[in-house]
Design a protein around this motif. Structure first.
Motif, mmCIF file in Angstrom:
data_model
loop_
_atom_site.group_PDB
_atom_site.id
_atom_site.type_symbol
_atom_site.label_atom_id
_atom_site.label_comp_id
_atom_site.label_asym_id
_atom_site.label_seq_id
_atom_site.Cartn_x
_atom_site.Cartn_y
_atom_site.Cartn_z
ATOM 1 N N SER A 51 68.205 46.600 -52.844
ATOM 2 C CA SER A 51 68.565 45.511 -53.763
ATOM 3 C C SER A 51 69.746 45.897 -54.635
ATOM 4 C CB SER A 51 67.375 45.139 -54.640
ATOM 5 O OG SER A 51 66.368 44.564 -53.860
ATOM 6 N N SER A 52 69.754 47.139 -55.077
ATOM 7 C CA SER A 52 70.847 47.635 -55.898
ATOM 8 C C SER A 52 72.179 47.557 -55.149
ATOM 9 C CB SER A 52 70.553 49.085 -56.301
ATOM 10 O OG SER A 52 71.683 49.692 -56.851
ATOM 11 N N MET A 53 72.168 48.012 -53.915
ATOM 12 C CA MET A 53 73.411 48.000 -53.126
ATOM 13 C C MET A 53 73.808 46.581 -52.746
ATOM 14 S SD MET A 53 73.145 51.469 -50.793
ATOM 15 C CE MET A 53 71.746 50.904 -49.858
ATOM 16 N N ARG A 54 72.853 45.770 -52.340
ATOM 17 C CA ARG A 54 73.134 44.396 -51.928
ATOM 18 C C ARG A 54 73.747 43.576 -53.057
ATOM 19 N NH1 ARG A 54 68.745 41.255 -51.495
ATOM 20 N NH2 ARG A 54 67.468 43.095 -51.198
ATOM 21 N N HIS A 55 73.254 43.789 -54.267
ATOM 22 C CA HIS A 55 73.720 43.000 -55.414
ATOM 23 C C HIS A 55 74.743 43.745 -56.272
ATOM 24 C CE1 HIS A 55 70.853 39.785 -54.711
ATOM 25 N NE2 HIS A 55 69.935 40.705 -54.484
ATOM 26 N N GLN A 56 75.079 44.963 -55.853
ATOM 27 C CA GLN A 56 76.048 45.797 -56.568
ATOM 28 C C GLN A 56 75.682 45.966 -58.040
ATOM 29 O OE1 GLN A 56 79.792 43.906 -55.609
ATOM 30 N NE2 GLN A 56 79.848 44.892 -53.610
ATOM 31 N N ARG A 79 72.347 42.128 -68.316
ATOM 32 C CA ARG A 79 71.974 40.765 -67.904
ATOM 33 C C ARG A 79 71.980 40.597 -66.392
ATOM 34 N NH1 ARG A 79 74.078 34.935 -69.976
ATOM 35 N NH2 ARG A 79 73.070 33.790 -68.323
ATOM 36 N N ARG A 80 72.984 41.125 -65.732
ATOM 37 C CA ARG A 80 73.079 40.987 -64.273
ATOM 38 C C ARG A 80 71.878 41.642 -63.601
ATOM 39 N NH1 ARG A 80 75.481 39.940 -59.728
ATOM 40 N NH2 ARG A 80 76.232 41.502 -58.276
ATOM 41 N N ALA A 81 71.500 42.827 -64.044
ATOM 42 C CA ALA A 81 70.340 43.517 -63.474
ATOM 43 C C ALA A 81 69.069 42.710 -63.714
ATOM 44 C CB ALA A 81 70.207 44.923 -64.064
ATOM 45 N N ARG A 82 68.941 42.105 -64.886
ATOM 46 C CA ARG A 82 67.768 41.272 -65.171
ATOM 47 C C ARG A 82 67.720 40.052 -64.269
ATOM 48 N NH1 ARG A 82 67.939 39.178 -70.447
ATOM 49 N NH2 ARG A 82 70.073 39.865 -70.590
ATOM 50 N N ASP A 83 68.878 39.449 -64.032
ATOM 51 C CA ASP A 83 68.934 38.287 -63.145
ATOM 52 C C ASP A 83 68.523 38.662 -61.723
ATOM 53 O OD1 ASP A 83 69.805 36.727 -65.275
ATOM 54 O OD2 ASP A 83 71.919 36.744 -64.638
ATOM 55 N N VAL A 84 69.012 39.803 -61.255
ATOM 56 C CA VAL A 84 68.672 40.263 -59.907
ATOM 57 C C VAL A 84 67.178 40.575 -59.818
ATOM 58 C CG1 VAL A 84 68.990 42.136 -58.233
ATOM 59 C CG2 VAL A 84 70.982 41.110 -59.359
ATOM 60 N N ALA A 85 66.645 41.280 -60.799
ATOM 61 C CA ALA A 85 65.217 41.624 -60.794
ATOM 62 C C ALA A 85 64.354 40.367 -60.785
ATOM 63 C CB ALA A 85 64.876 42.496 -62.005
ATOM 64 N N THR A 86 64.751 39.374 -61.536
ATOM 65 C CA THR A 86 63.994 38.123 -61.589
ATOM 66 C C THR A 86 64.023 37.416 -60.232
ATOM 67 O OG1 THR A 86 64.436 37.883 -63.948
ATOM 68 C CG2 THR A 86 63.772 35.896 -62.763
ATOM 69 N N ARG A 87 65.202 37.367 -59.611
ATOM 70 C CA ARG A 87 65.307 36.730 -58.296
ATOM 71 C C ARG A 87 64.527 37.505 -57.231
ATOM 72 N NH1 ARG A 87 70.801 36.240 -59.549
ATOM 73 N NH2 ARG A 87 71.331 37.855 -58.053
ATOM 74 N N GLU A 88 64.632 38.822 -57.271
ATOM 75 C CA GLU A 88 64.007 39.648 -56.243
ATOM 76 C C GLU A 88 62.485 39.739 -56.390
ATOM 77 O OE1 GLU A 88 65.378 41.535 -53.553
ATOM 78 O OE2 GLU A 88 67.185 40.367 -53.925
#
Length: 94
Positions: A45-50, A75-84
């Motif tokens: 997820s980290s690599m996919r979403h940079q 904020r970007r990491a929070r958005d990704v975590a919420t989506r994932e």
């Protein structure tokens, strides 16, 4: 605070968050899901979403704990975590 002390603090925080995030995912996904699989999922997820994997792990831990950090806190990491993982953590897997 020196640059080295800041790095140590951030690195320590990220290591703790990685441990917590791995535990969160293994618990949420069930007993057949290993710590290695959870780490691979975080890294993917980290690599996919940079997004930095440590920031993403912190965001996942905050999400699981119901913590809503301030607007400046990754904020970007929070958005990704919420989506994932938002649905997984809320029990909505489908």
């Amino acid at each position: 605070m020196t640059i080295e002390a800041h790095r140590d603090t951030r690195a320590t925080r990220h290591l703790s968050a990685l441990d917590a995030a791995i535990q969160i995912l293994t618990t949420a996904r069930g007993s057949s899901y290993s710590a290695d699989q959870a780490f691979d999922e975080l890294l993917d997820s980290s690599m996919r979403h940079q997004v930095d994997v440590g920031d993403l792990a912190e965001a996942l831990a905050d999400l699981a704990d119901g913590i809503h950090p301030g607007a400046d806190d990754h904020r970007r990491a929070r958005d990704v975590a919420t989506r994932e993982w938002g649905a997984l953590l809320s029990g909505n897997t489908g």
